[in-house]
Motif scaffolding. Sequence first.
Motif, PDB file in Angstrom:
ATOM      1  N   VAL A  61      43.265  37.670  39.924  1.00  0.00           N
ATOM      2  CA  VAL A  61      43.396  36.501  40.836  1.00  0.00           C
ATOM      3  C   VAL A  61      42.159  36.201  41.775  1.00  0.00           C
ATOM      4  O   VAL A  61      41.943  37.067  42.275  1.00  0.00           O
ATOM      5  N   ASN A  62      41.611  34.919  41.839  1.00  0.00           N
ATOM      6  CA  ASN A  62      40.513  34.776  42.551  1.00  0.00           C
ATOM      7  C   ASN A  62      39.315  35.494  42.481  1.00  0.00           C
ATOM      8  O   ASN A  62      38.516  35.464  43.242  1.00  0.00           O
ATOM      9  N   GLN A  63      39.175  36.288  40.972  1.00  0.00           N
ATOM     10  CA  GLN A  63      37.863  36.841  40.622  1.00  0.00           C
ATOM     11  C   GLN A  63      37.136  36.067  39.573  1.00  0.00           C
ATOM     12  O   GLN A  63      37.582  35.181  39.040  1.00  0.00           O
ATOM     13  N   PRO A  64      35.933  36.390  39.403  1.00  0.00           N
ATOM     14  CA  PRO A  64      35.162  35.408  38.430  1.00  0.00           C
ATOM     15  C   PRO A  64      35.533  35.326  36.845  1.00  0.00           C
ATOM     16  O   PRO A  64      35.255  34.380  36.289  1.00  0.00           O
ATOM     17  N   CYS A  65      36.400  36.159  36.604  1.00  0.00           N
ATOM     18  CA  CYS A  65      36.790  36.129  35.130  1.00  0.00           C
ATOM     19  C   CYS A  65      38.326  35.894  35.052  1.00  0.00           C
ATOM     20  O   CYS A  65      38.996  35.960  33.747  1.00  0.00           O
ATOM     21  N   TYR A  66      38.919  35.438  36.094  1.00  0.00           N
ATOM     22  CA  TYR A  66      40.501  35.086  36.093  1.00  0.00           C
ATOM     23  C   TYR A  66      40.813  33.850  35.308  1.00  0.00           C
ATOM     24  O   TYR A  66      41.660  33.954  34.252  1.00  0.00           O
ATOM     25  N   LEU A  67      39.535  32.798  35.408  1.00  0.00           N
ATOM     26  CA  LEU A  67      40.077  31.727  34.430  1.00  0.00           C
ATOM     27  C   LEU A  67      38.859  31.820  33.213  1.00  0.00           C
ATOM     28  O   LEU A  67      37.794  32.110  33.579  1.00  0.00           O
ATOM     29  N   PRO A  68      39.508  31.286  32.043  1.00  0.00           N
ATOM     30  CA  PRO A  68      40.747  30.723  31.973  1.00  0.00           C
ATOM     31  C   PRO A  68      41.854  31.871  31.909  1.00  0.00           C
ATOM     32  O   PRO A  68      41.651  32.953  31.539  1.00  0.00           O
ATOM     33  N   ASN A  69      42.903  31.434  32.492  1.00  0.00           N
ATOM     34  CA  ASN A  69      43.980  32.450  32.711  1.00  0.00           C
ATOM     35  C   ASN A  69      44.787  32.402  31.356  1.00  0.00           C
ATOM     36  O   ASN A  69      46.038  31.983  31.448  1.00  0.00           O
ATOM     37  N   THR A  70      44.574  33.159  30.322  1.00  0.00           N
ATOM     38  CA  THR A  70      45.059  33.340  29.003  1.00  0.00           C
ATOM     39  C   THR A  70      44.869  34.828  28.885  1.00  0.00           C
ATOM     40  O   THR A  70      44.177  35.624  29.051  1.00  0.00           O
ATOM     41  N   VAL A  71      46.050  35.386  27.974  1.00  0.00           N
ATOM     42  CA  VAL A  71      46.001  36.629  27.411  1.00  0.00           C
ATOM     43  C   VAL A  71      44.802  36.852  26.684  1.00  0.00           C
ATOM     44  O   VAL A  71      44.081  37.884  26.887  1.00  0.00           O
ATOM     45  N   ARG A  72      44.515  35.964  26.006  1.00  0.00           N
ATOM     46  CA  ARG A  72      43.185  36.442  24.986  1.00  0.00           C
ATOM     47  C   ARG A  72      41.886  36.274  25.832  1.00  0.00           C
ATOM     48  O   ARG A  72      41.059  37.254  25.477  1.00  0.00           O
ATOM     49  N   ASP A  73      41.938  35.493  26.816  1.00  0.00           N
ATOM     50  CA  ASP A  73      40.695  35.545  27.561  1.00  0.00           C
ATOM     51  C   ASP A  73      40.653  36.996  28.457  1.00  0.00           C
ATOM     52  O   ASP A  73      39.532  37.714  28.640  1.00  0.00           O
ATOM     53  N   HIS A  74      41.634  37.366  29.047  1.00  0.00           N
ATOM     54  CA  HIS A  74      41.512  38.465  29.776  1.00  0.00           C
ATOM     55  C   HIS A  74      41.552  39.745  28.977  1.00  0.00           C
ATOM     56  O   HIS A  74      40.920  40.674  29.254  1.00  0.00           O
ATOM     57  N   ALA A  75      42.078  39.669  27.764  1.00  0.00           N
ATOM     58  CA  ALA A  75      42.007  40.989  26.824  1.00  0.00           C
ATOM     59  C   ALA A  75      40.501  40.682  26.239  1.00  0.00           C
ATOM     60  O   ALA A  75      39.970  42.089  26.323  1.00  0.00           O
ATOM     61  N   SER A  76      39.922  40.010  26.229  1.00  0.00           N
ATOM     62  CA  SER A  76      38.386  40.032  25.644  1.00  0.00           C
ATOM     63  C   SER A  76      37.664  40.572  26.488  1.00  0.00           C
ATOM     64  O   SER A  76      36.764  41.433  26.334  1.00  0.00           O
ATOM     65  N   PRO A 106      29.743  36.301  24.901  1.00  0.00           N
ATOM     66  CA  PRO A 106      30.979  35.560  25.359  1.00  0.00           C
ATOM     67  C   PRO A 106      30.922  35.102  26.760  1.00  0.00           C
ATOM     68  O   PRO A 106      32.063  34.396  27.343  1.00  0.00           O
ATOM     69  N   SER A 107      29.960  35.468  27.509  1.00  0.00           N
ATOM     70  CA  SER A 107      30.000  34.978  29.056  1.00  0.00           C
ATOM     71  C   SER A 107      30.123  33.547  29.300  1.00  0.00           C
ATOM     72  O   SER A 107      29.804  32.910  28.281  1.00  0.00           O
ATOM     73  N   HIS A 108      30.832  33.189  30.270  1.00  0.00           N
ATOM     74  CA  HIS A 108      30.932  31.691  30.592  1.00  0.00           C
ATOM     75  C   HIS A 108      31.010  31.427  32.098  1.00  0.00           C
ATOM     76  O   HIS A 108      31.753  32.393  32.567  1.00  0.00           O
ATOM     77  N   SER A 109      30.389  30.363  32.559  1.00  0.00           N
ATOM     78  CA  SER A 109      30.385  29.789  33.821  1.00  0.00           C
ATOM     79  C   SER A 109      30.207  31.271  34.748  1.00  0.00           C
ATOM     80  O   SER A 109      29.093  31.927  34.672  1.00  0.00           O
ATOM     81  N   SER A 110      31.063  31.486  35.733  1.00  0.00           N
ATOM     82  CA  SER A 110      30.707  32.637  36.610  1.00  0.00           C
ATOM     83  C   SER A 110      31.227  33.935  35.939  1.00  0.00           C
ATOM     84  O   SER A 110      30.935  34.941  36.579  1.00  0.00           O
ATOM     85  N   CYS A 111      31.693  34.150  34.719  1.00  0.00           N
ATOM     86  CA  CYS A 111      32.265  35.229  34.246  1.00  0.00           C
ATOM     87  C   CYS A 111      31.282  35.913  33.260  1.00  0.00           C
ATOM     88  O   CYS A 111      30.797  35.178  32.151  1.00  0.00           O
ATOM     89  N   GLN A 112      30.428  36.915  33.565  1.00  0.00           N
ATOM     90  CA  GLN A 112      29.509  37.587  32.853  1.00  0.00           C
ATOM     91  C   GLN A 112      30.059  39.023  32.174  1.00  0.00           C
ATOM     92  O   GLN A 112      30.490  39.839  32.700  1.00  0.00           O
ATOM     93  N   TYR A 113      30.058  38.901  30.885  1.00  0.00           N
ATOM     94  CA  TYR A 113      30.285  40.062  30.117  1.00  0.00           C
ATOM     95  C   TYR A 113      29.232  41.217  29.992  1.00  0.00           C
ATOM     96  O   TYR A 113      28.134  40.817  29.812  1.00  0.00           O
ATOM     97  N   GLN A 114      29.438  42.327  30.408  1.00  0.00           N
ATOM     98  CA  GLN A 114      28.375  43.114  30.674  1.00  0.00           C
ATOM     99  C   GLN A 114      28.182  43.670  29.082  1.00  0.00           C
ATOM    100  O   GLN A 114      28.625  43.754  27.902  1.00  0.00           O
ATOM    101  N   PHE A 115      26.822  44.124  28.874  1.00  0.00           N
ATOM    102  CA  PHE A 115      26.308  44.769  27.709  1.00  0.00           C
ATOM    103  C   PHE A 115      25.452  45.851  28.060  1.00  0.00           C
ATOM    104  O   PHE A 115      24.619  45.731  28.982  1.00  0.00           O
ATOM    105  N   TYR A 116      25.652  47.055  27.654  1.00  0.00           N
ATOM    106  CA  TYR A 116      25.005  48.174  28.042  1.00  0.00           C
ATOM    107  C   TYR A 116      24.304  48.795  26.684  1.00  0.00           C
ATOM    108  O   TYR A 116      24.999  49.025  25.614  1.00  0.00           O
ATOM    109  N   PRO A 117      22.933  48.734  26.688  1.00  0.00           N
ATOM    110  CA  PRO A 117      22.456  49.384  25.397  1.00  0.00           C
ATOM    111  C   PRO A 117      22.855  50.667  25.093  1.00  0.00           C
ATOM    112  O   PRO A 117      23.481  51.573  25.915  1.00  0.00           O
TER     113      PRO A 117
END
Length: 117
Positions: A61-76, A106-117
């Motif tokens: 809650v209140n963190q950059p990847c909390y929304l959308p608050n779905t199991v699928r998004d959090h699992a991703s 899959p990054s969106h708005s304030s939620c950045q998905y990491q990528f490490y080479p």
Amino acid sequence: MSILWKRITLALLIVSITPKKSDGELEQWCIADEQTPDDELQMALDWACGKGGADCSKIQVNQPCYLPNTVRDHASYAFNNYFQKFKHKGGSCYFRGAALITELDPSHSSCQYQFYP
């Protein structure tokens, strides 16, 4: 135009639009499979954030990847965090069939998905 020329053109087009790192490695992220039921995703999410060792702080809650608050998004987010951390140490993007690899960030708005080479 011959069929061979069409195939060569198509192959070159695919190669030219595929995202690559400067060293030639494809950028890959691990996300939840849309066909996996939420209860299976929740079990895999619980494992990833627990025994799996993923950093799930950004899906709280209140963190950059909390929304959308779905199991699928959090699992991703959790699956990708685990995959990026452990892919060079034997970790995979499987999660009992609940996840898959994508080459689209899959990054969106304030939620950045990491990528490490």
